[in-house]
Motif scaffolding. Structure first.
Motif, mmCIF file in Angstrom:
data_model
loop_
_atom_site.group_PDB
_atom_site.id
_atom_site.type_symbol
_atom_site.label_atom_id
_atom_site.label_comp_id
_atom_site.label_asym_id
_atom_site.label_seq_id
_atom_site.Cartn_x
_atom_site.Cartn_y
_atom_site.Cartn_z
ATOM 1 N N ILE A 44 42.440 3.732 26.241
ATOM 2 C CA ILE A 44 43.330 3.319 27.369
ATOM 3 C C ILE A 44 42.564 3.857 28.913
ATOM 4 N N LEU A 45 41.717 4.810 28.560
ATOM 5 C CA LEU A 45 40.919 5.385 29.869
ATOM 6 C C LEU A 45 39.815 4.110 30.364
ATOM 7 N N ASP A 46 39.314 3.362 29.184
ATOM 8 C CA ASP A 46 38.475 2.335 29.436
ATOM 9 C C ASP A 46 39.172 1.171 30.146
ATOM 10 N N ALA A 47 40.392 0.951 29.490
ATOM 11 C CA ALA A 47 41.191 -0.060 30.253
ATOM 12 C C ALA A 47 41.230 0.256 31.733
ATOM 13 N N PHE A 48 41.765 1.398 32.209
ATOM 14 C CA PHE A 48 41.992 1.918 33.343
ATOM 15 C C PHE A 48 40.631 1.719 34.263
ATOM 16 N N ASP A 49 39.586 1.846 33.612
ATOM 17 C CA ASP A 49 38.377 1.690 34.322
ATOM 18 C C ASP A 49 38.130 0.399 34.793
ATOM 19 N N ARG A 50 38.383 -0.431 33.551
ATOM 20 C CA ARG A 50 38.278 -2.143 33.790
ATOM 21 C C ARG A 50 39.084 -2.517 34.876
ATOM 22 N N ARG A 86 51.247 5.273 33.334
ATOM 23 C CA ARG A 86 50.154 6.351 34.296
ATOM 24 C C ARG A 86 49.069 6.382 33.147
ATOM 25 N N GLN A 87 48.085 6.741 34.228
ATOM 26 C CA GLN A 87 46.653 7.222 33.675
ATOM 27 C C GLN A 87 46.683 8.490 33.112
ATOM 28 N N PRO A 88 46.251 8.736 32.085
ATOM 29 C CA PRO A 88 46.248 10.181 31.339
ATOM 30 C C PRO A 88 45.141 11.150 32.186
ATOM 31 N N ASN A 89 45.524 12.408 32.155
ATOM 32 C CA ASN A 89 44.699 13.167 32.875
ATOM 33 C C ASN A 89 44.572 14.529 32.225
ATOM 34 N N PRO A 90 43.890 14.504 30.989
ATOM 35 C CA PRO A 90 43.982 15.662 30.052
ATOM 36 C C PRO A 90 43.154 16.735 30.704
ATOM 37 N N PRO A 109 43.723 -8.323 27.809
ATOM 38 C CA PRO A 109 45.322 -7.831 27.788
ATOM 39 C C PRO A 109 45.926 -6.594 28.134
ATOM 40 N N ASP A 110 44.890 -5.738 27.741
ATOM 41 C CA ASP A 110 45.039 -4.257 28.090
ATOM 42 C C ASP A 110 44.856 -4.043 29.898
ATOM 43 N N VAL A 111 44.097 -4.795 30.355
ATOM 44 C CA VAL A 111 44.122 -4.707 31.930
ATOM 45 C C VAL A 111 45.410 -5.349 32.337
ATOM 46 N N THR A 145 35.562 0.675 37.961
ATOM 47 C CA THR A 145 34.883 1.716 37.847
ATOM 48 C C THR A 145 34.329 1.722 36.387
ATOM 49 N N ARG A 146 34.361 0.899 35.614
ATOM 50 C CA ARG A 146 33.747 1.005 34.120
ATOM 51 C C ARG A 146 32.262 1.431 33.909
ATOM 52 N N GLY A 147 31.427 0.604 34.949
ATOM 53 C CA GLY A 147 30.001 0.892 34.944
ATOM 54 C C GLY A 147 29.419 1.760 35.729
ATOM 55 N N MET A 148 30.420 2.586 36.672
ATOM 56 C CA MET A 148 30.039 3.504 37.648
ATOM 57 C C MET A 148 30.106 4.806 36.801
ATOM 58 N N ARG A 149 30.696 5.064 35.852
ATOM 59 C CA ARG A 149 30.767 6.492 35.028
ATOM 60 C C ARG A 149 29.472 6.572 34.244
ATOM 61 N N ARG A 150 29.005 7.802 34.282
ATOM 62 C CA ARG A 150 27.971 8.085 33.555
ATOM 63 C C ARG A 150 28.383 8.435 32.046
ATOM 64 N N PHE A 151 27.640 7.973 31.010
ATOM 65 C CA PHE A 151 28.054 7.908 29.637
ATOM 66 C C PHE A 151 28.509 9.339 29.204
ATOM 67 N N GLU A 152 28.020 10.533 29.672
ATOM 68 C CA GLU A 152 28.211 11.948 29.381
ATOM 69 C C GLU A 152 29.784 12.147 29.838
ATOM 70 N N GLU A 153 29.981 11.594 31.199
ATOM 71 C CA GLU A 153 31.264 12.001 31.707
ATOM 72 C C GLU A 153 32.369 11.123 31.083
ATOM 73 N N ARG A 154 31.828 9.845 30.557
ATOM 74 C CA ARG A 154 32.841 8.886 29.854
ATOM 75 C C ARG A 154 33.155 9.696 28.493
ATOM 76 N N ARG A 155 32.199 10.068 27.761
ATOM 77 C CA ARG A 155 32.590 10.648 26.310
ATOM 78 C C ARG A 155 33.569 12.053 26.588
ATOM 79 N N ARG A 156 33.062 12.743 27.780
ATOM 80 C CA ARG A 156 33.832 14.040 28.033
ATOM 81 C C ARG A 156 35.285 13.644 28.088
#
Length: 591
Positions: free
Chosen positions: A181-187, A319-323, A308-310, A191-202
């Motif tokens: 769902i985080l990827d869907a919020f980025d799309r 709401r967007q999750p904020n773990p 469909p997710d977007v 901002t999907r392509g703006m996050r670094r891979f390490e940040e996305r995985r974290r």
């Protein structure tokens, strides 16, 4: 003097032949575009030109005119008109189909607040083999939405209802990739392509760990029989229609408890025939083809891609999750406590598979000790499917040795046994010089459980003493059908390869079996080649190997011996790399 009619006749013959060739071999058009654009364009229009000239030739005799040229011009105009007339009914039908499929979009303003019992109806994902319904990222995101009591998932003919909370009824369930769902919020935000891979995985891992911690602390996720239609407050329905010849439809609708559509977003595409007849060209070198001319119409902008997710996020108030940033560390600590707790609940034990899901071929030596405890804990369900995608390649799995053997013996699924025994076979050299009772039990099953047979290779760790045992096992299976014996035969062959000269006492027996007219050791030329490599490893000179009576003359012998030498070098190189890696791992462990 050649009149217009004869001129048409002489022109139609070469055009007809050329059109037939082009329609039969459309790749010629691609070549025309590739080398020079103009030849490609000419080849593209030739079939259409032929059709209209041929129609002109047929109509010309029925056109009364004092001028032959004038009659030909009139006939050509009538041919063009006929092209429009022929296409008109077909075009009208397809336009009507498109208009009927392209239902108007309904924007929700403000975005809809879903509450109560929500039904989510999405078609099965063809890229996923799992057939069981799970609480995926849409389900978990909705259950995290204030006011939502349950999510009923419908997928094809299957349905199930999911709830969360300490008092939720039903069987314990696991969230399935809630981080998507985080990827869907980025799309949605771009901002999907703006996050670094390490940040996305974290962020992904933090959300997975957050769900796992909540479940372990009593906020469980449970599944039960689907709610009836009268209990559903909202319906989220995603439809996909890709039937051949029909409009291609992707549509997301949100309906209330009365089944009224409160929001809708669609993407409808359909091929509409051209107003007049012509041959269109499509594709490239691999799928070049001619079609009746037309255009692909859409109810959205040209490059619109339906997600469909977007669209669900855009139409509703999810709401967007904020773990918490330290969720993964707290999950690992809680998992360690759970594995040491003999009274851990089933919900707490779910930490183990959920922890394994954090890794995508990334778990290495730092995680091996925890994985070893998971394998040895009989309270935890068989984790082999997760381990396939958890472990990093070339990781030393020696610490898993006991757990792998125990899980093999307990496994019911052939795939599970295959994976466990493959992991055991891949352990460092000499690992099984002193076998455990479980490992001995796997060897004892080598002739009765086909997945155990490859483990015979690791009898080689015990040296010369096991050669009589290996020959005895071989004698037990040589009379069986090939499909029942080939795994055992190959396991023994690989054991002899590993042992090398230590298996020299088996050479006479192997030679005699290979010399038989229908050798029980082989079923193909490659089988025989690998046995020759084994004999070479055991000490037989390459020139003296039993190549077979069909190998005659020096040239044939030279060719076969070269193949054996090449295979021998490859095997010994692989062994050298393995030994070097094992030694490096051992050295780092001792350090």
């Amino acid at each position: 003097m050649i009149d217009a009619t004869n001129m048409l006749k002489y022109l139609l013959i070469p055009l007809g032949i050329l059109s037939a060739i082009i329609l039969a071999v459309p790749n010629l058009v691609v070549l025309g575009y590739f080398f020079l654009v103009i030849p490609g364009l000419i080849l593209t229009i030739i079939p259409t030109v032929f059709v209209y000239l041929f129609a002109t030739f047929l109509i010309r005799p029925f056109v009364p005119s004092s001028s032959r040229v004038g009659a030909s011009v009139i006939a050509f105009g009538m041919a063009i008109a006929l092209g429009f007339l022929v296409m008109l009914p077909w075009r009208m039908i397809e336009v009507r189909r498109f208009e009927q499929a392209a239902l108007p979009d309904i924007a929700a303003s403000p975005a809809i607040r879903l509450t109560g019992n929500v039904l989510v109806d999405f078609p099965p994902n063809p890229r996923r083999s799992a057939s069981a319904l799970t609480c995926d990222h849409r389900c978990t995101a909705l259950l995290d939405t204030p006011g939502v009591e349950s999510v009923t998932k419908v997928c094809g003919d299957d349905a199930a209802t999911f709830r969360r909370g300490p008092n939720a009824a039903g069987t314990l369930a696991q969230p399935d990739q809630p981080q998507k769902i985080l990827d869907a919020f980025d799309r949605l935000s771009g901002t999907r392509g703006m996050r670094r891979f390490e940040e996305r995985r974290r962020l992904d891992r933090a959300l997975q760990a957050d769900w796992a911690l909540r479940i372990a602390q009593g906020d469980t996720l449970r599944e039960h029989a689907p709610l009836g239609a009268k209990h559903i407050d909202w319906r989220v329905i995603y439809q996909v229609d890709r039937r051949r010849g029909e409009p291609r439809v992707e549509r997301l609708e949100i309906r209330d408890h009365t089944d009224a559509v409160m929001a809708r977003k669609s993407l409808v595409k359909h091929r509409i025939p051209s107003p007049f007849f012509y041959f269109g060209f499509e594709g490239a070198m691999t799928n070049a083809r001619f079609t009746v001319g037309g255009s692909n119409d859409s109810n959205q902008t040209r490059y619109y891609d339906f997600d469909p997710d977007v669209e669900l996020l855009r139409l509703t108030q999810i709401r967007q999750p904020n773990p918490a940033p330290d969720s993964v560390e707290r999950m690992q600590q809680k998992l360690a406590e759970t594995l040491d707790d003999p009274n851990a609940t089933d919900a707490q034990l779910l930490l183990a598979p959920l922890w394994l899901r954090l890794f995508q071929y990334e778990a290495g030596q730092d995680q091996i000790d925890t994985i070893a405890k998971i394998l040895l804990d009989e309270r935890i369900a068989d984790p082999h499917q997760l381990l396939r995608t958890t472990l990093r390649s070339k990781t030393d799995l020696t610490a898993l040795r006991m757990g792998l053997a125990k899980r093999f013996l307990a496994a019911d699924e052939p795939q599970a046994r295959t994976w466990y025994v493959s992991a055991l076979v891949g352990l460092p050299t000499a690992t099984f010089a002193q076998p455990s009772n479980d490992e001995q039990a796997i060897w004892d099953r080598a002739t009765s459980v086909q997945e155990a047979a490859p483990f015979l290779e690791r009898l080689a760790d015990q040296g010369t003493a096991v050669v009589p045992e290996l020959l005895g096992i071989l004698d037990q299976v040589v009379e069986k059908p090939w499909h029942e014996r080939f795994r055992v035969v190959r396991g023994i062959r690989e054991a002899f390869k590993r042992m090398g000269p230590d298996a020299a006492m088996a050479i006479p027996r192997i030679r005699s079996l290979l010399a038989e007219r229908r050798s029980p050791l082989t079923n193909s030329a490659d089988d025989r080649l690998q046995w020759l490599v084994a004999l070479a490893r055991m000490g037989v000179p390459v020139e003296e190997l039993p190549y077979g009576s069909w190998v005659t003359g020096p040239s044939e012998l030279q060719r076969h011996s070269t193949r054996v030498r090449n295979q021998l070098k490859r095997y010994e190189a692989e062994c050298s790399i393995s030994v070097h890696r094992d030694g490096a791992t051992s050295g780092s462990s001792n350090a």
